[in-house]
Design an enzyme around this catalytic site. Sequence first.
Site, mmCIF file in Angstrom:
data_model
loop_
_atom_site.group_PDB
_atom_site.id
_atom_site.type_symbol
_atom_site.label_atom_id
_atom_site.label_comp_id
_atom_site.label_asym_id
_atom_site.label_seq_id
_atom_site.Cartn_x
_atom_site.Cartn_y
_atom_site.Cartn_z
ATOM 1 N N ALA A 159 -9.556 6.116 -21.761
ATOM 2 C CA ALA A 159 -10.589 7.041 -21.250
ATOM 3 C C ALA A 159 -10.079 8.478 -21.227
ATOM 4 O O ALA A 159 -10.863 9.428 -21.377
ATOM 5 C CB ALA A 159 -11.003 6.618 -19.849
ATOM 6 N N TYR A 188 0.831 -1.210 0.000
ATOM 7 C CA TYR A 188 0.000 0.000 0.000
ATOM 8 C C TYR A 188 0.863 1.256 0.000
ATOM 9 O O TYR A 188 0.553 2.266 -0.606
ATOM 10 C CB TYR A 188 -0.982 -0.016 1.199
ATOM 11 N N CYS A 204 -8.768 -0.107 18.449
ATOM 12 C CA CYS A 204 -9.723 0.889 18.990
ATOM 13 C C CYS A 204 -10.458 1.550 17.830
ATOM 14 O O CYS A 204 -10.376 1.077 16.694
ATOM 15 C CB CYS A 204 -8.960 1.924 19.841
ATOM 16 N N CYS A 245 -7.576 1.896 13.023
ATOM 17 C CA CYS A 245 -6.924 1.050 14.024
ATOM 18 C C CYS A 245 -7.564 -0.341 14.036
ATOM 19 O O CYS A 245 -8.782 -0.477 13.890
ATOM 20 C CB CYS A 245 -7.046 1.693 15.407
ATOM 21 N N HIS A 264 -14.989 1.071 -2.490
ATOM 22 C CA HIS A 264 -13.977 0.205 -1.873
ATOM 23 C C HIS A 264 -13.060 0.967 -0.931
ATOM 24 O O HIS A 264 -11.962 0.525 -0.646
ATOM 25 C CB HIS A 264 -13.147 -0.495 -2.960
HETATM 26 C C1 BV8 Z 1 -17.688 -9.305 -0.830
HETATM 27 C C2 BV8 Z 1 -9.864 -2.118 -2.678
HETATM 28 C C3 BV8 Z 1 -19.036 -10.496 0.710
HETATM 29 C C4 BV8 Z 1 -8.569 -2.626 -2.141
HETATM 30 C C5 BV8 Z 1 -10.780 -3.934 -4.049
HETATM 31 C C6 BV8 Z 1 -16.284 -15.845 -7.096
HETATM 32 C C7 BV8 Z 1 -17.172 -15.338 -8.029
HETATM 33 C C8 BV8 Z 1 -17.719 -14.048 -7.882
HETATM 34 C C9 BV8 Z 1 -17.380 -13.266 -6.770
HETATM 35 C C10 BV8 Z 1 -16.505 -13.789 -5.851
HETATM 36 C C11 BV8 Z 1 -15.956 -15.061 -6.007
HETATM 37 N N1 BV8 Z 1 -15.124 -15.286 -4.964
HETATM 38 C C12 BV8 Z 1 -15.142 -14.203 -4.158
HETATM 39 C C13 BV8 Z 1 -15.983 -13.297 -4.691
HETATM 40 C C14 BV8 Z 1 -16.319 -11.981 -4.140
HETATM 41 C C15 BV8 Z 1 -15.182 -11.010 -4.408
HETATM 42 C C16 BV8 Z 1 -14.898 -10.916 -5.893
HETATM 43 O O1 BV8 Z 1 -15.639 -10.281 -6.634
HETATM 44 N N2 BV8 Z 1 -13.797 -11.572 -6.317
HETATM 45 C C17 BV8 Z 1 -13.420 -11.532 -7.722
HETATM 46 C C18 BV8 Z 1 -11.892 -11.525 -7.828
HETATM 47 C C19 BV8 Z 1 -14.008 -12.760 -8.416
HETATM 48 N N3 BV8 Z 1 -15.654 -9.727 -3.931
HETATM 49 C C20 BV8 Z 1 -15.428 -9.379 -2.649
HETATM 50 O O2 BV8 Z 1 -14.770 -10.044 -1.869
HETATM 51 C C21 BV8 Z 1 -16.114 -8.109 -2.198
HETATM 52 N N4 BV8 Z 1 -16.777 -8.357 -0.942
HETATM 53 O O3 BV8 Z 1 -18.103 -9.964 -1.761
HETATM 54 O O4 BV8 Z 1 -18.097 -9.447 0.467
HETATM 55 C C22 BV8 Z 1 -19.469 -10.314 2.104
HETATM 56 C C23 BV8 Z 1 -20.759 -9.859 2.365
HETATM 57 C C24 BV8 Z 1 -21.172 -9.733 3.661
HETATM 58 C C25 BV8 Z 1 -20.290 -10.009 4.735
HETATM 59 C C26 BV8 Z 1 -18.978 -10.444 4.453
HETATM 60 C C27 BV8 Z 1 -18.546 -10.588 3.136
HETATM 61 C C28 BV8 Z 1 -15.096 -6.997 -1.953
HETATM 62 C C29 BV8 Z 1 -14.356 -6.700 -3.225
HETATM 63 C C30 BV8 Z 1 -13.508 -5.441 -3.016
HETATM 64 C C31 BV8 Z 1 -12.037 -5.814 -3.061
HETATM 65 N N5 BV8 Z 1 -11.248 -4.559 -2.993
HETATM 66 N N6 BV8 Z 1 -10.134 -2.756 -3.968
HETATM 67 C C32 BV8 Z 1 -7.387 -2.116 -2.948
HETATM 68 O O5 BV8 Z 1 -7.549 -1.356 -3.921
HETATM 69 O O6 BV8 Z 1 -6.266 -2.516 -2.569
HETATM 70 S S1 BV8 Z 1 -11.023 -4.638 -5.572
HETATM 71 C C33 BV8 Z 1 -9.956 -3.926 -6.663
HETATM 72 O O7 BV8 Z 1 -9.903 -4.801 -7.758
HETATM 73 C C34 BV8 Z 1 -10.457 -2.633 -7.247
HETATM 74 O O8 BV8 Z 1 -11.072 -1.811 -6.295
HETATM 75 C C35 BV8 Z 1 -11.382 -3.047 -8.325
HETATM 76 O O9 BV8 Z 1 -12.680 -3.277 -7.854
HETATM 77 C C36 BV8 Z 1 -10.787 -4.346 -8.722
HETATM 78 C C37 BV8 Z 1 -9.944 -4.089 -9.953
HETATM 79 O O10 BV8 Z 1 -10.823 -4.122 -10.972
HETATM 80 P P1 BV8 Z 1 -10.783 -2.965 -12.061
HETATM 81 O O11 BV8 Z 1 -10.980 -1.652 -11.417
HETATM 82 O O12 BV8 Z 1 -11.741 -3.407 -13.090
HETATM 83 O O13 BV8 Z 1 -9.302 -2.961 -12.594
HETATM 84 P P2 BV8 Z 1 -8.605 -4.075 -13.518
HETATM 85 O O14 BV8 Z 1 -7.130 -3.864 -13.429
HETATM 86 O O15 BV8 Z 1 -9.177 -5.425 -13.208
HETATM 87 O O16 BV8 Z 1 -9.093 -3.705 -14.983
HETATM 88 C C38 BV8 Z 1 -8.685 -2.471 -15.541
HETATM 89 C C39 BV8 Z 1 -9.601 -2.224 -16.717
HETATM 90 O O17 BV8 Z 1 -9.286 -0.948 -17.251
HETATM 91 C C40 BV8 Z 1 -9.405 -3.237 -17.836
HETATM 92 O O18 BV8 Z 1 -10.667 -3.579 -18.377
HETATM 93 C C41 BV8 Z 1 -8.579 -2.462 -18.868
HETATM 94 O O19 BV8 Z 1 -8.867 -2.854 -20.201
HETATM 95 C C42 BV8 Z 1 -9.064 -1.061 -18.631
HETATM 96 N N7 BV8 Z 1 -8.096 -0.011 -18.959
HETATM 97 C C43 BV8 Z 1 -6.760 -0.010 -18.778
HETATM 98 N N8 BV8 Z 1 -6.241 1.192 -19.172
HETATM 99 C C44 BV8 Z 1 -7.295 1.946 -19.587
HETATM 100 C C45 BV8 Z 1 -8.477 1.195 -19.457
HETATM 101 N N9 BV8 Z 1 -9.689 1.673 -19.788
HETATM 102 C C46 BV8 Z 1 -9.745 2.933 -20.279
HETATM 103 N N10 BV8 Z 1 -8.658 3.717 -20.431
HETATM 104 C C47 BV8 Z 1 -7.421 3.261 -20.104
HETATM 105 N N11 BV8 Z 1 -6.342 4.057 -20.275
HETATM 106 ZN ZN ZN Z 2 -6.024 2.234 18.421
#
Ligand code: BV8
Ligand code: ZN
Length: 248
Positions: free
Chosen positions: A236, A73, A135, A132, A124
């Site tokens: 974009a 991070y 706390c 923390c 997200h």
């Molecule tokens: C939850 C913050 C439940 C942290 C992030 C199996 C099937 C389906 C779902 C799941 C599964 N197993 C687990 C899950 C659920 C899981 C999930 O979806 N997993 C995926 C991998 C399958 N989801 C979760 O866990 C979520 N929570 O489900 O909780 C629950 C409910 C109640 C109680 C308890 C639990 C939480 C998900 C959030 C994770 N945190 N980010 C951090 O940033 O460090 S996710 C992180 O990855 C990002 O925030 C973002 O969401 C994701 C990345 O995706 P993109 O933004 O799309 O980026 P990526 O690189 O993939 O793609 C880039 C795109 O841009 C491409 O298309 C590319 O072509 C394009 N591009 C590139 N350059 C350009 C461009 N476009 C235009 N112009 C350009 N120049």
């Molecule tokens: Zn604390």
Amino acid sequence: MVGHWREQLQEIAQRCRDGARVAVLSGAGISAASGIPTFRGKSDDALWSRYRPEELATPAAFQRDPELVWRWYDWRRSLIADSAPNAAHQALVALAAVTDVRIITQNVDGYHQQAGSTDVIEYHGNIWTVRCTSCHYENLDHRVPLPIPPRCPGCHALLRPGVVWFGEPIPAAACEAADQAVAACDILLVVGTAGAVYPAAGLVTLASFHDATVVEFNLEPSAIAQRASLYVPGSAADTLPLLIEETT
Ligand code: BV8
Ligand code: ZN
């Protein structure tokens, strides 16, 4: 027929001029032109390319090795601090002067607000927030670099990044606000996301369920492509300004 998307983009621009309500779902691709590596792109920094975000952005990874997760991070925070929002972020600020625009971002870089957008839902969380693990201390912390691992100034327990990790729920307020914004919009602009992470990607299904027009701005069609009635190819940073040119 090459370039027919330009005519359809003009129609979208006209609808914006006529007051169509716009929601935006943005992903890592909107910040790519600012030099911020995307999750599924080839990260150009070898140090991190051997890890997958799904392996680092999890409570288990933090439990196992908080220093490794914090180094990841801290590296991302320094990249974000050393760069700035790009023309794509700025185009959305300009669009908000023409019609109602509500942004739901999957990104944690804070670039939409930094560019001047005021209606931003951080689905997200935000990389500049620290929380923390023991706390209730939570605060914005812009130190670059951070002491690794950072500790709570109150109780000295480990701090964690104020982001949503895989396996963690979306904060209820963000979840509700995003559902409302998408259910109420006439047009959903999906910008720079692979559409692979849920429940964020499910917002596109919600929009089409409410008969919104879905427009995808991406280098290539994503997993949400079949829900989009218009796909605008390219960076974009080049294509979103075209929409603004047409509306002003
Ligand atoms: C939850 C913050 C439940 C942290 C992030 C199996 C099937 C389906 C779902 C799941 C599964 N197993 C687990 C899950 C659920 C899981 C999930 O979806 N997993 C995926 C991998 C399958 N989801 C979760 O866990 C979520 N929570 O489900 O909780 C629950 C409910 C109640 C109680 C308890 C639990 C939480 C998900 C959030 C994770 N945190 N980010 C951090 O940033 O460090 S996710 C992180 O990855 C990002 O925030 C973002 O969401 C994701 C990345 O995706 P993109 O933004 O799309 O980026 P990526 O690189 O993939 O793609 C880039 C795109 O841009 C491409 O298309 C590319 O072509 C394009 N591009 C590139 N350059 C350009 C461009 N476009 C235009 N112009 C350009 N120049
Ligand atoms: Zn604390």
